[in-house]
Design an enzyme around this catalytic site. Sequence first.
Site, PDB file in Angstrom:
ATOM      1  N   GLY A 292       0.063   3.998 -10.948  1.00  0.00           N
ATOM      2  CA  GLY A 292       1.296   3.577 -11.662  1.00  0.00           C
ATOM      3  C   GLY A 292       1.228   3.675 -12.976  1.00  0.00           C
ATOM      4  O   GLY A 292       1.106   4.841 -13.579  1.00  0.00           O
ATOM      5  N   TYR A 293       1.562   2.649 -13.791  1.00  0.00           N
ATOM      6  CA  TYR A 293       1.592   2.571 -15.193  1.00  0.00           C
ATOM      7  C   TYR A 293       0.454   2.349 -15.868  1.00  0.00           C
ATOM      8  O   TYR A 293       0.451   2.010 -17.220  1.00  0.00           O
ATOM      9  CB  TYR A 293       2.766   1.477 -15.598  1.00  0.00           C
ATOM     10  CG  TYR A 293       4.035   1.562 -14.956  1.00  0.00           C
ATOM     11  CD1 TYR A 293       5.174   2.523 -15.513  1.00  0.00           C
ATOM     12  CD2 TYR A 293       4.738   1.131 -13.770  1.00  0.00           C
ATOM     13  CE1 TYR A 293       6.294   2.838 -15.218  1.00  0.00           C
ATOM     14  CE2 TYR A 293       5.983   1.423 -13.266  1.00  0.00           C
ATOM     15  CZ  TYR A 293       6.640   2.276 -14.080  1.00  0.00           C
ATOM     16  OH  TYR A 293       7.941   2.389 -13.456  1.00  0.00           O
ATOM     17  N   ASP A 294      -0.767   2.127 -15.126  1.00  0.00           N
ATOM     18  CA  ASP A 294      -1.960   1.922 -15.905  1.00  0.00           C
ATOM     19  C   ASP A 294      -2.364   2.634 -17.002  1.00  0.00           C
ATOM     20  O   ASP A 294      -2.849   2.055 -18.161  1.00  0.00           O
ATOM     21  CB  ASP A 294      -3.098   1.896 -14.938  1.00  0.00           C
ATOM     22  CG  ASP A 294      -3.101   0.857 -13.770  1.00  0.00           C
ATOM     23  OD1 ASP A 294      -2.293   0.082 -14.195  1.00  0.00           O
ATOM     24  OD2 ASP A 294      -3.898   0.611 -12.771  1.00  0.00           O
TER      25      ASP A 294
ATOM     26  N   LYS B 273     -10.683  -3.838 -13.665  1.00  0.00           N
ATOM     27  CA  LYS B 273      -9.166  -4.232 -13.455  1.00  0.00           C
ATOM     28  C   LYS B 273      -9.320  -5.272 -12.690  1.00  0.00           C
ATOM     29  O   LYS B 273      -8.273  -6.304 -12.856  1.00  0.00           O
ATOM     30  CB  LYS B 273      -8.524  -2.987 -13.057  1.00  0.00           C
ATOM     31  CG  LYS B 273      -7.293  -3.230 -13.000  1.00  0.00           C
ATOM     32  CD  LYS B 273      -6.280  -1.906 -12.385  1.00  0.00           C
ATOM     33  CE  LYS B 273      -5.062  -2.471 -12.012  1.00  0.00           C
ATOM     34  NZ  LYS B 273      -4.047  -1.350 -11.347  1.00  0.00           N
TER      35      LYS B 273
ATOM     36  N   GLY C   9      -2.781   3.475  -3.696  1.00  0.00           N
ATOM     37  CA  GLY C   9      -3.625   2.769  -5.104  1.00  0.00           C
ATOM     38  C   GLY C   9      -3.438   1.304  -4.784  1.00  0.00           C
ATOM     39  O   GLY C   9      -4.634   0.633  -5.247  1.00  0.00           O
ATOM     40  N   LYS C  10      -2.397   0.708  -4.511  1.00  0.00           N
ATOM     41  CA  LYS C  10      -2.225  -0.663  -4.342  1.00  0.00           C
ATOM     42  C   LYS C  10      -3.252  -0.968  -3.522  1.00  0.00           C
ATOM     43  O   LYS C  10      -4.033  -2.312  -3.591  1.00  0.00           O
ATOM     44  CB  LYS C  10      -0.672  -1.114  -3.973  1.00  0.00           C
ATOM     45  CG  LYS C  10      -0.430  -2.524  -4.209  1.00  0.00           C
ATOM     46  CD  LYS C  10       0.902  -2.747  -3.630  1.00  0.00           C
ATOM     47  CE  LYS C  10       1.944  -2.781  -4.303  1.00  0.00           C
ATOM     48  NZ  LYS C  10       3.280  -3.329  -3.808  1.00  0.00           N
TER      49      LYS C  10
ATOM     50  N   ASP D   6       4.560  -7.898  -3.855  1.00  0.00           N
ATOM     51  CA  ASP D   6       5.576  -7.208  -4.590  1.00  0.00           C
ATOM     52  C   ASP D   6       5.341  -7.131  -6.001  1.00  0.00           C
ATOM     53  O   ASP D   6       5.007  -8.545  -6.618  1.00  0.00           O
ATOM     54  CB  ASP D   6       7.129  -7.649  -4.195  1.00  0.00           C
ATOM     55  CG  ASP D   6       8.037  -6.507  -4.705  1.00  0.00           C
ATOM     56  OD1 ASP D   6       7.985  -5.519  -4.341  1.00  0.00           O
ATOM     57  OD2 ASP D   6       8.906  -6.889  -5.790  1.00  0.00           O
TER      58      ASP D   6
ATOM     59  N   THR E 225       1.952  -2.471   2.812  1.00  0.00           N
ATOM     60  CA  THR E 225       2.162  -1.403   1.902  1.00  0.00           C
ATOM     61  C   THR E 225       2.023  -0.124   2.250  1.00  0.00           C
ATOM     62  O   THR E 225       1.377   0.229   2.973  1.00  0.00           O
ATOM     63  CB  THR E 225       1.256  -1.661   0.479  1.00  0.00           C
ATOM     64  OG1 THR E 225       1.776  -0.973  -0.647  1.00  0.00           O
ATOM     65  CG2 THR E 225      -0.024  -1.419   0.949  1.00  0.00           C
ATOM     66  N   GLY E 226       2.920   0.809   1.557  1.00  0.00           N
ATOM     67  CA  GLY E 226       2.742   2.125   1.613  1.00  0.00           C
ATOM     68  C   GLY E 226       2.175   2.794   0.248  1.00  0.00           C
ATOM     69  O   GLY E 226       1.998   4.145   0.347  1.00  0.00           O
TER      70      GLY E 226
HETATM   71  P1  ITT Z   1       5.060  -1.160  -1.608  1.00  0.00           P
HETATM   72  O1  ITT Z   1       6.368  -1.565  -1.940  1.00  0.00           O
HETATM   73  O2  ITT Z   1       4.938  -0.151  -0.218  1.00  0.00           O
HETATM   74  O3  ITT Z   1       3.835  -2.081  -1.370  1.00  0.00           O
HETATM   75  P2  ITT Z   1       5.440  -0.015  -4.044  1.00  0.00           P
HETATM   76  O4  ITT Z   1       4.761   1.006  -4.729  1.00  0.00           O
HETATM   77  O5  ITT Z   1       6.804   0.234  -3.705  1.00  0.00           O
HETATM   78  O6  ITT Z   1       4.584  -0.173  -2.483  1.00  0.00           O
HETATM   79  P3  ITT Z   1       6.191  -2.517  -5.131  1.00  0.00           P
HETATM   80  O7  ITT Z   1       7.661  -2.233  -4.821  1.00  0.00           O
HETATM   81  O8  ITT Z   1       5.699  -3.814  -5.297  1.00  0.00           O
HETATM   82  O9  ITT Z   1       5.151  -1.385  -4.559  1.00  0.00           O
HETATM   83  O10 ITT Z   1       6.379  -1.899  -6.813  1.00  0.00           O
HETATM   84  C1  ITT Z   1       5.193  -2.016  -7.673  1.00  0.00           C
HETATM   85  C2  ITT Z   1       5.484  -0.934  -8.770  1.00  0.00           C
HETATM   86  O11 ITT Z   1       4.888  -1.506 -10.108  1.00  0.00           O
HETATM   87  C3  ITT Z   1       4.197   0.056  -8.418  1.00  0.00           C
HETATM   88  O12 ITT Z   1       4.752   1.238  -7.605  1.00  0.00           O
HETATM   89  C4  ITT Z   1       3.727   0.567  -9.882  1.00  0.00           C
HETATM   90  O13 ITT Z   1       4.601   1.373 -10.167  1.00  0.00           O
HETATM   91  C5  ITT Z   1       4.147  -0.642 -10.867  1.00  0.00           C
HETATM   92  N1  ITT Z   1       2.958  -1.595 -10.749  1.00  0.00           N
HETATM   93  C6  ITT Z   1       2.631  -2.656  -9.968  1.00  0.00           C
HETATM   94  N2  ITT Z   1       1.172  -3.086 -10.213  1.00  0.00           N
HETATM   95  C7  ITT Z   1       0.570  -2.075 -10.751  1.00  0.00           C
HETATM   96  C8  ITT Z   1      -0.688  -1.768 -11.141  1.00  0.00           C
HETATM   97  O14 ITT Z   1      -1.677  -2.579 -10.976  1.00  0.00           O
HETATM   98  N3  ITT Z   1      -0.978  -0.626 -11.820  1.00  0.00           N
HETATM   99  C9  ITT Z   1       0.054  -0.013 -12.039  1.00  0.00           C
HETATM  100  N4  ITT Z   1       1.360  -0.149 -11.751  1.00  0.00           N
HETATM  101  C10 ITT Z   1       1.798  -1.214 -11.027  1.00  0.00           C
END
Ligand code: ITT
Length: 200
Positions: A153-155, A175, A12-13, A71, A8-9
Amino acid sequence: MRKVVVSTGNRGKFEEIKEIVREVLNAESIMATDLFHDYRGVNEGDDYFTNALLKASVLAVHSDIPVLAEDSGLEIPCLGDAPGPHSSRLGGSSATDEDKIRLILEKMKSAEDRQARYICTAVLMDHRGRYVRGYGTVEGVIAKEKKGEKGFGYDPIFYYPLAGKTFAEMEAPEKNAVSHRRKAIEALAEKIKKVNFWNM
Ligand code: ITT
């Protein structure tokens, strides 16, 4: 301790995955960008599982350490389950989390049904391309305004009724105990045991 590379990039994730992986898989996490300095992610499509598989496979072939990718996305039924797999791309590549939240609140200005869910599909793959997958989801409600500073993100607009607050108002362990990510990695852990993944 076992190790996994997390493809992942998104910092936060990664921080969340790191804790969950420690608790559930008893493994240490390395962020892809710390190991592969030219890591740029992948071109994502419309399907969580395919995206996770793609994110895992681009690194797994180059890595002796198994690669964990996921994802995830936010689905809002009254918007036809959007933004879904496009969650990170909503509003274009230069949109900030703040911009994305503004767009959702704008689209839902007069929405009465504010039901929503986060989805996560996780994949753990070894260098020969063998993998296990796990899926998780958590139900919530889109708040009328943002609240809280934690998470990512949307948290700030993802209100979690069982806790009576948004995910951004919850401490990380709170969480991580209930999230879609936690459930997906727990499901993955079950599959790991079933197929004896570490010793395949
Ligand atoms: P990587 O692909 O590099 O892992 P990304 O942010 O692009 O990073 P995704 O394609 O999986 O990851 O997109 C997930 C998006 O969904 C993320 O960027 C947030 O906008 C939202 N999201 C997913 N899980 C979330 C969470 O736990 N809290 C808040 N937003 C979340």
